[in-house]
Design a protein around this motif. Structure first.
Motif, PDB file in Angstrom:
ATOM      1  N   HIS A   4     -19.311 -15.100 -21.237  1.00  0.00           N
ATOM      2  CA  HIS A   4     -17.810 -15.708 -20.858  1.00  0.00           C
ATOM      3  C   HIS A   4     -16.891 -14.646 -21.649  1.00  0.00           C
ATOM      4  O   HIS A   4     -15.874 -14.348 -21.076  1.00  0.00           O
ATOM      5  N   ALA A   5     -16.942 -14.535 -23.032  1.00  0.00           N
ATOM      6  CA  ALA A   5     -16.106 -13.731 -23.716  1.00  0.00           C
ATOM      7  C   ALA A   5     -16.141 -12.294 -23.250  1.00  0.00           C
ATOM      8  O   ALA A   5     -15.126 -11.830 -22.947  1.00  0.00           O
ATOM      9  N   ALA A   6     -17.252 -11.641 -22.773  1.00  0.00           N
ATOM     10  CA  ALA A   6     -17.270 -10.261 -22.188  1.00  0.00           C
ATOM     11  C   ALA A   6     -16.414 -10.264 -20.859  1.00  0.00           C
ATOM     12  O   ALA A   6     -15.654  -9.324 -20.658  1.00  0.00           O
ATOM     13  N   SER A   7     -16.707 -11.331 -20.247  1.00  0.00           N
ATOM     14  CA  SER A   7     -15.779 -11.355 -18.829  1.00  0.00           C
ATOM     15  C   SER A   7     -14.113 -11.415 -19.228  1.00  0.00           C
ATOM     16  O   SER A   7     -13.579 -10.899 -18.259  1.00  0.00           O
ATOM     17  N   ARG A   8     -13.867 -12.171 -20.123  1.00  0.00           N
ATOM     18  CA  ARG A   8     -12.382 -12.317 -20.430  1.00  0.00           C
ATOM     19  C   ARG A   8     -12.058 -11.019 -21.170  1.00  0.00           C
ATOM     20  O   ARG A   8     -11.044 -10.651 -20.729  1.00  0.00           O
ATOM     21  N   VAL A  66     -10.102 -17.283 -28.802  1.00  0.00           N
ATOM     22  CA  VAL A  66     -11.290 -18.299 -29.021  1.00  0.00           C
ATOM     23  C   VAL A  66     -11.402 -19.126 -27.789  1.00  0.00           C
ATOM     24  O   VAL A  66     -10.524 -19.886 -27.575  1.00  0.00           O
ATOM     25  N   TYR A  67     -12.459 -19.002 -27.018  1.00  0.00           N
ATOM     26  CA  TYR A  67     -12.607 -19.970 -25.996  1.00  0.00           C
ATOM     27  C   TYR A  67     -13.654 -21.211 -26.374  1.00  0.00           C
ATOM     28  O   TYR A  67     -14.738 -20.984 -27.004  1.00  0.00           O
ATOM     29  N   ILE A  68     -13.389 -22.321 -26.049  1.00  0.00           N
ATOM     30  CA  ILE A  68     -13.993 -23.605 -26.348  1.00  0.00           C
ATOM     31  C   ILE A  68     -14.188 -24.356 -25.228  1.00  0.00           C
ATOM     32  O   ILE A  68     -13.413 -24.314 -24.362  1.00  0.00           O
ATOM     33  N   ALA A  69     -15.543 -24.679 -24.995  1.00  0.00           N
ATOM     34  CA  ALA A  69     -15.898 -25.576 -23.866  1.00  0.00           C
ATOM     35  C   ALA A  69     -15.265 -26.761 -23.790  1.00  0.00           C
ATOM     36  O   ALA A  69     -14.849 -27.389 -24.715  1.00  0.00           O
ATOM     37  N   ALA A  70     -14.781 -27.095 -22.328  1.00  0.00           N
ATOM     38  CA  ALA A  70     -14.070 -28.390 -22.388  1.00  0.00           C
ATOM     39  C   ALA A  70     -14.897 -29.423 -22.720  1.00  0.00           C
ATOM     40  O   ALA A  70     -16.137 -29.686 -22.235  1.00  0.00           O
ATOM     41  N   GLN A  71     -14.355 -30.509 -23.277  1.00  0.00           N
ATOM     42  CA  GLN A  71     -15.252 -31.536 -23.824  1.00  0.00           C
ATOM     43  C   GLN A  71     -15.377 -32.677 -22.564  1.00  0.00           C
ATOM     44  O   GLN A  71     -14.517 -32.834 -21.967  1.00  0.00           O
TER      45      GLN A  71
END
Length: 99
Positions: free
Chosen positions: A27-31, A94-99
């Motif tokens: 995910h971070a790589a794609s962003r 910083v990407y955090i998964a939706a809870q």
């Protein structure tokens, strides 16, 4: 009557770190790729270490980085932009998964 401040330009040469705090591999790589496509030159993706925020955020070190942080947030569709001390790069996403 005061005039509004001139809009500062984003510094696309600044160092940006994109942290993947989700369970989505890559995910971070794609962003980071999205930022590179938008003209950012110095973008790296990384896995998290240490304490993570409660939600996805763009952190910036100094007031001079605010316009760049806001541009990155707009580019990536992130609502929260905050100044933070002790971060590894001038801008950290910083990407955090939706809870």
């Amino acid at each position: 009557q005061s005039t509004p401040p001139a809009t500062a330009e984003a510094n696309k040469a600044t160092s940006v770190r994109v942290i993947n705090g989700t369970k989505i591999s890559g995910h971070a790589a794609s962003r980071a790729y999205t930022l590179k496509q938008a003209g950012y030159k110095n973008v790296v993706s990384a896995n998290p270490s240490g304490t993570l925020p409660a939600s996805t955020v763009v952190w910036y070190q100094n007031e001079t980085d605010l316009a760049t942080a806001q541009n990155i947030a707009d580019t990536l569709g992130i609502a929260t932009v905050e100044q933070a001390a002790g971060i590894a790069d001038p801008i950290v996403v910083v990407y955090i998964a939706a809870q």
